[in-house]
Scaffold this active site. Structure first.
Site, PDB file in Angstrom:
ATOM      1  N   HIS A  70     -17.789   8.104   8.207  1.00 30.32           N
ATOM      2  CA  HIS A  70     -16.090   9.108   9.151  1.00 30.32           C
ATOM      3  C   HIS A  70     -15.872   9.074   9.923  1.00 30.32           C
ATOM      4  O   HIS A  70     -15.804   9.244  10.617  1.00 30.32           O
ATOM      5  CB  HIS A  70     -16.266  10.086   7.780  1.00 30.32           C
TER       6      HIS A  70
ATOM      7  N   GLU B 127     -20.431  13.196   4.792  1.00 27.10           N
ATOM      8  CA  GLU B 127     -19.500  14.786   4.046  1.00 27.10           C
ATOM      9  C   GLU B 127     -20.257  16.016   4.430  1.00 27.10           C
ATOM     10  O   GLU B 127     -21.094  16.541   2.972  1.00 27.10           O
ATOM     11  CB  GLU B 127     -18.110  14.643   3.285  1.00 27.10           C
TER      12      GLU B 127
ATOM     13  N   GLU C 263     -11.666  12.271   8.445  1.00 25.18           N
ATOM     14  CA  GLU C 263     -11.044  13.893   7.568  1.00 25.18           C
ATOM     15  C   GLU C 263     -11.335  15.118   8.978  1.00 25.18           C
ATOM     16  O   GLU C 263     -10.859  15.977   8.415  1.00 25.18           O
ATOM     17  CB  GLU C 263     -12.212  12.978   6.801  1.00 25.18           C
TER      18      GLU C 263
ATOM     19  N   ASP D 246     -21.059  15.587   0.658  1.00 24.01           N
ATOM     20  CA  ASP D 246     -20.748  13.688  -0.022  1.00 24.01           C
ATOM     21  C   ASP D 246     -21.712  13.400   0.788  1.00 24.01           C
ATOM     22  O   ASP D 246     -21.383  12.514   2.169  1.00 24.01           O
ATOM     23  CB  ASP D 246     -19.366  13.564  -0.075  1.00 24.01           C
TER      24      ASP D 246
ATOM     25  N   GLU E 150     -22.135  14.611  -4.133  1.00 22.74           N
ATOM     26  CA  GLU E 150     -21.322  13.968  -4.106  1.00 22.74           C
ATOM     27  C   GLU E 150     -22.665  12.728  -3.985  1.00 22.74           C
ATOM     28  O   GLU E 150     -22.701  12.768  -3.164  1.00 22.74           O
ATOM     29  CB  GLU E 150     -19.740  14.363  -3.823  1.00 22.74           C
TER      30      GLU E 150
ATOM     31  N   ASP F 219     -18.207  10.366  -7.162  1.00 25.64           N
ATOM     32  CA  ASP F 219     -17.171   9.513  -6.823  1.00 25.64           C
ATOM     33  C   ASP F 219     -17.210   8.255  -6.701  1.00 25.64           C
ATOM     34  O   ASP F 219     -16.426   7.684  -7.590  1.00 25.64           O
ATOM     35  CB  ASP F 219     -16.677  10.468  -5.420  1.00 25.64           C
TER      36      ASP F 219
ATOM     37  N   LYS G 186      -9.280  10.583  -7.682  1.00 27.57           N
ATOM     38  CA  LYS G 186      -8.582   9.284  -6.226  1.00 27.57           C
ATOM     39  C   LYS G 186      -7.217   8.681  -7.313  1.00 27.57           C
ATOM     40  O   LYS G 186      -7.795   7.434  -7.338  1.00 27.57           O
ATOM     41  CB  LYS G 186      -9.492   8.775  -5.618  1.00 27.57           C
TER      42      LYS G 186
ATOM     43  N   LYS H 284      -9.941  18.543  -2.657  1.00 25.39           N
ATOM     44  CA  LYS H 284     -10.889  17.843  -1.536  1.00 25.39           C
ATOM     45  C   LYS H 284     -10.384  16.847  -0.375  1.00 25.39           C
ATOM     46  O   LYS H 284      -9.839  15.890  -1.225  1.00 25.39           O
ATOM     47  CB  LYS H 284     -11.768  16.968  -1.768  1.00 25.39           C
TER      48      LYS H 284
HETATM   49  P1  PGA Z   1     -13.225   7.378   1.401  1.00 27.75           P
HETATM   50  O1  PGA Z   1     -14.250   8.517   1.569  1.00 27.75           O
HETATM   51  O2  PGA Z   1     -11.616   8.192   1.187  1.00 27.75           O
HETATM   52  O3  PGA Z   1     -13.550   6.578   2.812  1.00 27.75           O
HETATM   53  O4  PGA Z   1     -13.557   6.306   0.734  1.00 27.75           O
HETATM   54  C1  PGA Z   1     -14.002  10.060   0.974  1.00 27.75           C
HETATM   55  C2  PGA Z   1     -14.498  10.204  -0.287  1.00 27.75           C
HETATM   56  O5  PGA Z   1     -15.686   8.802  -0.673  1.00 27.75           O
HETATM   57  O6  PGA Z   1     -14.980  11.173  -0.750  1.00 27.75           O
HETATM   58 ZN    ZN Z   2     -16.857  10.836  -2.341  1.00 26.64          ZN
END
Ligand code: PGA
Ligand code: ZN
Length: 419
Positions: A159, A168, A209, A246, A289, A316, A341, A392
């Site tokens: 990211h 993250e 992000e 994360d 995470e 995740d 998600k 989040k």
């Molecule tokens: P992604 O990252 O949306 O690129 O998968 C978010 C995360 O890993 O929490």
């Molecule tokens: Zn994640």
């Protein structure tokens, strides 16, 4: 029984200039909704399939015209005339039409856009705000509360343009803090972090992000920098705000080992676990995470056993919003919290099935945006209506992130007035 009369889909752009699916849905009661789907970049192979055209002459192969076509030619004809409030039935019809275990035929992106548009239109049929309709439908009688936000203030891995391996670096206000104050804390710490990066002449542009994407020596240095900024702020680390990570460890895992800046030689799972034990001790991390590869179940179980209970071990990529994988994690004691998600699993009904498994088994729930987002605020209403513990949505900047945090503000002020 309000019926679906029209479904129209189109290709729009997400926050990374990549096409995504948007759907408008109309009912015979006049209720109308629009929904669009986000997209991740640090994706697990266990996620449902996001259908992309692969036509390199358009959007570098990332177009979604095939998904749009499936909506108009296959999904819409099967749904028009059906009761828009029968969410489970609508989702089941779409899954049956797809017929694959991972929605690879019609695409999780086309199916989810309709699934979300349907619940939004259904809320409209009852003249209720979406969060309230979700609560009445799925958790009747439960308390409405705005979840605790998790702010992603430094972006590394897939990211960030900087050189950090971990994806993250989070600041998490105490759950005791009212939402308005929590958002303010996140924004003020983001501002102070920017000032500190400018002062150090480090890169301070933001990543996907909205967190900063600096060049630092090690991943631990990023935590140290955040701890320093918090120390010089009115907020007390470990009391008012916490740090979290994360790691998204899949991103730097190769042939059984992890390659990261914090170690001159690659680390195996024991080496990584020891590193996390040190980071938890030094920074009191509230959340960890995806600390290990998403198929290393044994490693996750061992890590969860040795990490203090006060640190959430969050799945995740490990879980991918899949109820069966969460059930396995519960049996193997492989994590204590789960990321939710909807686009990892493709329908609202399946997302809610995962949440139920989590809530019935004392697993902490964290609803989450994706790194590629639109301004759709569905996930904010979903978090309140379904009662997730945390939300989040990235850093408190960039329009597509702020839209969701601001929607929580709107809900928060409504709840404050109505009690
Ligand atoms: P992604 O990252 O949306 O690129 O998968 C978010 C995360 O890993 O929490
Ligand atoms: Zn994640």
């Amino acid at each position: 029984m309000p019926k679906i009369t029209r479904i129209a889909a189109r290709e729009i752009l997400d926050s990374r200039a990549i096409p995504t699916v948007e759907v408008s849905l109309l009912t015979d009661s006049g209720s109308y909704s629009v929904a669009s789907v986000p997209s991740g970049v640090s994706m697990s192979k266990n996620e449902d399939v996001e259908l992309r055209d692969g036509d390199l002459d358009r959007y570098h192969g990332k177009g979604v015209l095939k998904a749009i076509d499936h909506i108009h030619k296959t999904l819409a004809p099967a749904l028009i005339g059906r009761d828009v409030t029968a969410q489970e039935k609508l989702d089941a019809v779409m899954l049956e039409l797809d017929g694959t275990p991972n929605q690879s035929k019609l695409g999780a992106n086309s199916i989810l856009a309709i699934s979300i548009a349907a619940i939004k239109a259904a809320a409209g049929c009852y003249n209720l705000p979406l969060f309230m309709y979700l609560q009445k439908r799925y958790r009747p009688g439960s308390n409405l509360r705005v979840p605790t936000p998790i702010f992603n203030l430094i972006n590394g891995g897939a990211h960030g343009a900087g050189n950090l391996d971990f994806q993250e670096f989070h600041v998490i206000p105490s759950s005791r803090m009212p939402y308005k104050e929590a958002l303010r804390a996140g924004a003020e710490i983001w501002m102070s972090l920017r000032d500190e990066l400018i002062h150090r002449n480090a890169i301070h542009s933001v990543g996907d992000e909205g967190g900063f994407a600096p060049n630092l020596f090690t991943n631990a240095d990023a935590l140290e920098l955040m701890a320093l900024v918090i120390k010089n702020s009115p907020y007390r680390l470990g009391l008012d705000v916490y740090l979290g990570l994360d790691v998204a460890a899949n991103g730097f895992y190769n042939s059984g080992v992890y390659h990261i800046k914090d170690s001159p030689k690659p680390l195996d799972r024991q080496g990584m676990t020891q590193l996390y034990q040190t980071l938890v001790k030094d920074y009191g991390l509230l959340g960890l995470e995806d600390p290990l590869d998403h198929e290393d179940w044994k490693g996750w179980t061992e890590l969860t056993r040795v990490i203090p209970e006060s640190t959430m071990v969050i799945g995740d990529d490990l879980i991918t919003t899949n109820a069966a994988r969460l059930q396995q994690a519960i049996t193997q004691k492989a994590c204590t919290a789960v990321i939710v998600k909807p686009n990892q699993i493709g329908t609202l009904t399946e997302t809610i099935a995962l949440l139920k498994v989590a809530q019935d088994n004392n697993i902490t729930t964290i609803s989450s945006h994706r790194s590629g987002e639109t301004n759709d605020t569905f996930i904010a209403d979903f978090s309140v209506g379904l009662g997730t513990n945390y939300a989040k949505f990235g850093a408190p900047d960039r329009g597509e992130r702020v839209a969701k945090y601001n929607r929580l503000l709107e809900i928060d002020s409504y709840l404050a007035k109505s009690t």
